[in-house]
Structures are given as structure tokens and as C-alpha cells.
Motif scaffolding. Structure first.
Motif: not given
Length: 168
Positions: A145-146, A150-153
Motif C-alpha cells: 500500500e506504500v 494502484g494495483q491493490t484492487d
């Protein structure tokens, strides 16, 4: 249908937020999401699938509440349970211990005869080393998340679909 419980250890709230997002994609009601500090053997016994999440701290350590959580899990009969792991890490500042907490949970629980699910390919991740990589794959879902929020979802959505298939 498999009953899923999501358990997280979160100091800053990031892992808690991710646990809730993962639970939503897995269609797990919010009443089945727990802080690992509340983990009991009775609670573990309620579920067929345990989704376990921890952030990585210091030089590749578990989030503090997981030390007692692991002790509880090791006392339980996990031989008929699926276990899916996820974790938070910082692939830039801590690239040599990226998401090591996932690897620690895996190592601690592999002797329980649970069935791990949700291994993730290392392609698309930038890091130097991680104990969470076994046989060329992450043993769970690493999230950054740092640097890569932008790729998390997309990562969560893909992983949740994979978990659903593996536990069916």
C-alpha cells in the motif's frame, strides 16, 4: 458451501482495511472479520476456511498480535481447513524482507496439516527477497500500500476469485 473467517493483525489500520476489502470480494459478512487478538479455538472451529493477514514489521517480523494468534492456531485441528494468507509490506524500503510475515505464518502453520490456498506468482512484484516465496511463488497475497496501491484492487479481485475456485 465453505464458511470463511477473516483474521488480521493490524497496528496502523492498513491490514484491517485490506482484510475488509478482501472479505467483501470473498462475500464474507463483516461479522466474520476479526482482529487476531480476539482469536480463540472455538472461533477457529466455526470456519472451514481461514483467511489470515499480517503486516511485516522491523526486520521481517509478524505484527505483534500474531504471536499469540499463532499459538492458538497451533493448538487447533486445522487438518480439514483451508488457509489463505495475505500481508502488507513495503517493497521499496524493505525489499529484502518484503511481506515476510506471510512466510512466517506459512512456516508456523505448515506442520498443522492445513491446506494452503492462494499462492501468487512473483511476476509483477519488485523486491529483493522474501521468506514468503516458496517454490518460486508467494505462499499468499502480498500487498504494498506504500508503493503499489494502484494495483491493490486488481490483485485482491484476482486472488479472491482464485481462492473461491481452490476451496470449492
Amino acid at each position: 458451501m465453505n464458511k470463511i473467517g477473516v483474521f488480521y493483525g493490524s497496528t496502523t489500520g492498513t491490514t484491517e482495511d485490506l482484510a475488509r476489502r478482501i472479505a467483501e470480494k470473498l462475500e464474507v459478512p463483516s461479522t466474520h472479520i476479526y482482529d487476531v487478538s480476539k482469536l480463540t479455538e472455538a472461533l477457529v472451529n466455526e470456519y472451514d476456511v481461514l483467511v489470515l493477514g499480517s503486516s511485516t514489521w522491523g526486520a521481517g517480523e509478524l505484527q505483534d498480535d500474531w504471536y499469540d494468534g499463532v499459538k492458538v492456531l497451533k493448538k487447533c485441528d486445522l487438518s480439514h481447513k483451508h488457509v489463505a494468507l495475505f500481508g502488507c509490506g513495503d517493497s521499496d524500503s524493505y525489499s529484502d524482507t518484503f511481506c515476510d510475515a506471510i512466510g512466517i505464518l506459512y512456516e508456523e502453520l505448515k506442520g498443522t496439516h492445513c491446506k494452503f490456498c492462494g499462492a501468487v506468482d512473483t511476476a509483477g512484484y519488485t523486491f529483493d527477497s522474501s521468506t514468503a516465496v516458496v517454490n518460486g511463488k508467494f505462499v499468499g497475497l502480498p500487498l504494498d500500500e506504500v508503493n503499489e496501491d494502484g494495483q491493490t484492487d486488481e490483485r485482491i479481485s484476482t486472488w479472491a476469485e482464485q481462492i473461491k475456485q481452490e476451496i470449492s
